[in-house]
Scaffold this motif. Structure first.
Motif, short mmCIF file in Angstrom:
data_model
loop_
_atom_site.label_atom_id
_atom_site.label_comp_id
_atom_site.label_asym_id
_atom_site.label_seq_id
_atom_site.Cartn_x
_atom_site.Cartn_y
_atom_site.Cartn_z
N ALA A 191 0.85 -1.19 0.00
CA ALA A 191 0.00 0.00 0.00
C ALA A 191 0.88 1.23 0.00
O ALA A 191 1.89 1.29 0.71
N THR A 192 0.50 2.21 -0.81
CA THR A 192 1.22 3.47 -0.87
C THR A 192 0.23 4.61 -0.69
O THR A 192 -0.96 4.47 -0.97
N ILE A 193 0.76 5.74 -0.23
CA ILE A 193 -0.09 6.91 -0.08
C ILE A 193 0.71 8.16 -0.43
O ILE A 193 1.89 8.25 -0.09
N ASN A 194 0.07 9.08 -1.13
CA ASN A 194 0.66 10.37 -1.46
C ASN A 194 -0.26 11.43 -0.85
O ASN A 194 -1.33 11.70 -1.38
N ILE A 195 0.16 11.99 0.26
CA ILE A 195 -0.68 12.91 1.00
C ILE A 195 -0.95 14.19 0.19
O ILE A 195 -2.06 14.71 0.19
N GLN A 196 0.08 14.68 -0.51
CA GLN A 196 -0.08 15.91 -1.28
C GLN A 196 -1.12 15.74 -2.38
O GLN A 196 -1.93 16.63 -2.63
N GLU A 197 -1.11 14.56 -3.03
CA GLU A 197 -2.05 14.32 -4.12
C GLU A 197 -3.36 13.71 -3.62
O GLU A 197 -4.28 13.48 -4.41
N LYS A 198 -3.46 13.41 -2.34
CA LYS A 198 -4.65 12.79 -1.75
C LYS A 198 -5.01 11.51 -2.51
O LYS A 198 -6.15 11.33 -2.97
N HIS A 199 -4.05 10.61 -2.58
CA HIS A 199 -4.23 9.41 -3.38
C HIS A 199 -3.48 8.26 -2.72
O HIS A 199 -2.38 8.43 -2.20
N SER A 200 -4.11 7.09 -2.77
CA SER A 200 -3.48 5.88 -2.27
C SER A 200 -3.71 4.75 -3.25
O SER A 200 -4.71 4.74 -3.98
N SER A 201 -2.79 3.81 -3.27
CA SER A 201 -2.94 2.63 -4.11
C SER A 201 -2.69 1.38 -3.30
O SER A 201 -1.84 1.38 -2.39
N LEU A 202 -3.43 0.34 -3.64
CA LEU A 202 -3.20 -0.99 -3.08
C LEU A 202 -2.77 -1.89 -4.22
O LEU A 202 -3.46 -1.98 -5.25
N HIS A 203 -1.61 -2.52 -4.07
CA HIS A 203 -1.10 -3.41 -5.10
C HIS A 203 -1.09 -4.85 -4.56
O HIS A 203 -0.76 -5.07 -3.39
N ILE A 204 -1.44 -5.77 -5.43
CA ILE A 204 -1.33 -7.19 -5.10
C ILE A 204 -0.42 -7.81 -6.16
O ILE A 204 -0.73 -7.78 -7.36
N THR A 205 0.70 -8.34 -5.72
CA THR A 205 1.60 -8.99 -6.66
C THR A 205 1.26 -10.49 -6.72
O THR A 205 0.78 -11.06 -5.74
N ALA A 206 1.46 -11.09 -7.89
CA ALA A 206 1.22 -12.53 -8.07
C ALA A 206 -0.15 -12.92 -7.49
O ALA A 206 -0.25 -13.74 -6.57
N SER A 207 -1.20 -12.31 -8.05
CA SER A 207 -2.54 -12.52 -7.51
C SER A 207 -2.94 -14.00 -7.54
O SER A 207 -2.48 -14.80 -8.36
N HIS A 208 -3.83 -14.33 -6.60
CA HIS A 208 -4.27 -15.71 -6.41
C HIS A 208 -5.79 -15.70 -6.25
O HIS A 208 -6.34 -14.72 -5.75
N PRO A 209 -6.46 -16.79 -6.66
CA PRO A 209 -7.92 -16.81 -6.49
C PRO A 209 -8.40 -16.49 -5.07
O PRO A 209 -9.47 -15.92 -4.89
N ARG A 210 -7.61 -16.82 -4.06
CA ARG A 210 -8.04 -16.51 -2.69
C ARG A 210 -8.01 -15.01 -2.39
O ARG A 210 -8.52 -14.57 -1.36
N ASP A 211 -7.42 -14.22 -3.31
CA ASP A 211 -7.45 -12.77 -3.15
C ASP A 211 -8.79 -12.18 -3.57
O ASP A 211 -9.04 -10.99 -3.38
N SER A 212 -9.64 -13.00 -4.18
CA SER A 212 -10.96 -12.54 -4.62
C SER A 212 -11.75 -12.07 -3.41
O SER A 212 -12.00 -12.84 -2.48
N ALA A 213 -12.13 -10.81 -3.45
CA ALA A 213 -12.80 -10.18 -2.30
C ALA A 213 -13.17 -8.75 -2.70
O ALA A 213 -12.85 -8.30 -3.80
N VAL A 214 -13.81 -8.07 -1.79
CA VAL A 214 -14.04 -6.63 -1.95
C VAL A 214 -12.97 -5.90 -1.16
O VAL A 214 -12.72 -6.23 0.02
N TYR A 215 -12.34 -4.94 -1.80
CA TYR A 215 -11.30 -4.14 -1.15
C TYR A 215 -11.85 -2.73 -0.96
O TYR A 215 -12.34 -2.11 -1.90
N ILE A 216 -11.76 -2.28 0.26
CA ILE A 216 -12.38 -1.01 0.64
C ILE A 216 -11.33 -0.05 1.17
O ILE A 216 -10.52 -0.42 2.03
N CYS A 217 -11.37 1.15 0.64
CA CYS A 217 -10.51 2.22 1.13
C CYS A 217 -11.35 3.07 2.10
O CYS A 217 -12.51 3.37 1.82
N ALA A 218 -10.76 3.43 3.22
CA ALA A 218 -11.49 4.24 4.20
C ALA A 218 -10.52 5.24 4.82
O ALA A 218 -9.33 4.93 4.98
#
Lengths: 112, 112
Positions: free
Chosen positions: A61-88
């Motif tokens: 997970a990364t965040i850029n406070i100045q740009e008010k933006h965050s990203s979540l990265h998943i490397t080498a995704s797997h079927p068990r990663d299937s889910a809802v991802y929520i930013c709060a």
């Protein structure tokens, strides 16, 4: 316009792909939270961050406070990663303590 | 270390009845927040309690109320249930720092 916007809303990937989910927010924050929810399940905290980058296993997970933006990265995704991802976000200011404002969620499906 | 415990896990009630849900925070956590999750509205903040005092309140009707006890356990009550109150109700607790913010597994309420 929502205070927290996520993109994409739906994401389909093949196993092994690199995945990115984005979150933009319009308010000042004290911290940002990435959450995971499997179908019919409760909510699990993945990361909470207020600056920089955090890594846990295949998740980054990364965040850029100045740009008010965050990203979540998943490397080498797997079927068990299937889910809802929520930013709060925790809005800045003492009167907002304990009150998360949520994005609409990103539904991730990873196919084998 | 025990997590956040919500009881009951599932509940079915009839319109017009009232319901009480319980949340036991992580030991040492004094802040408890409640959230409602529905397919249409997503996750919404209900209220937050700290040391037996409500510090923050979301935009819900007065039928939704809560309280916190001296041991930090919290209850929320919904009176005169409506079909639209069917939802997953989540609580989360934290200590002095929001970086320990932890969700419970939720109570799934169905109103028939």
């Amino acid at each position: 316009k929502n205070e927290v916007e996520q993109s994409p809303q739906n994401l389909t990937a093949q196993e092994g792909e690199f995945i990115t989910i984005n979150c933009s927010y319009s308010v000042g924050i004290s911290a940002l939270h990435w959450l995971q929810q499997h179908p019919g399940g409760g909510i699990v905290s993945l990361f909470m961050l207020s600056s920089g980058k955090k890594k846990h296993g295949r998740l980054i997970a990364t965040i850029n406070i100045q740009e008010k933006h965050s990203s979540l990265h998943i490397t080498a995704s797997h079927p068990r990663d299937s889910a809802v991802y929520i930013c709060a976000v925790f809005p800045a200011g003492g009167t907002s303590y304990g009150k998360l404002t949520f994005g609409q969620g990103t539904i991730l499906t990873v196919h084998p | 270390k025990a997590g956040v415990t919500q009881t009951p896990r599932y509940l079915i009630k009839t319109r017009g009845q009232q319901v009480t849900l319980s949340c036991s925070p992580i030991s040492g956590h004094r802040s408890v927040s409640w959230y409602q999750q529905t397919p249409g509205q997503g996750l919404q903040f209900l209220f937050e309690y700290f040391s037996e005092t409500q510090r923050n309140k979301g935009n819900f009707p007065g039928r939704f109320s809560g309280r916190q006890f001296s041991n930090s356990r919290s209850e929320m009550n919904v009176s005169t249930l409506e079909l639209g109150d069917s939802a997953l109700y989540l609580c989360a607790s934290s200590g002095e720092s929001i970086y320990g913010y932890t969700f419970g597994s939720g109570t799934r309420l169905t109103v028939v």
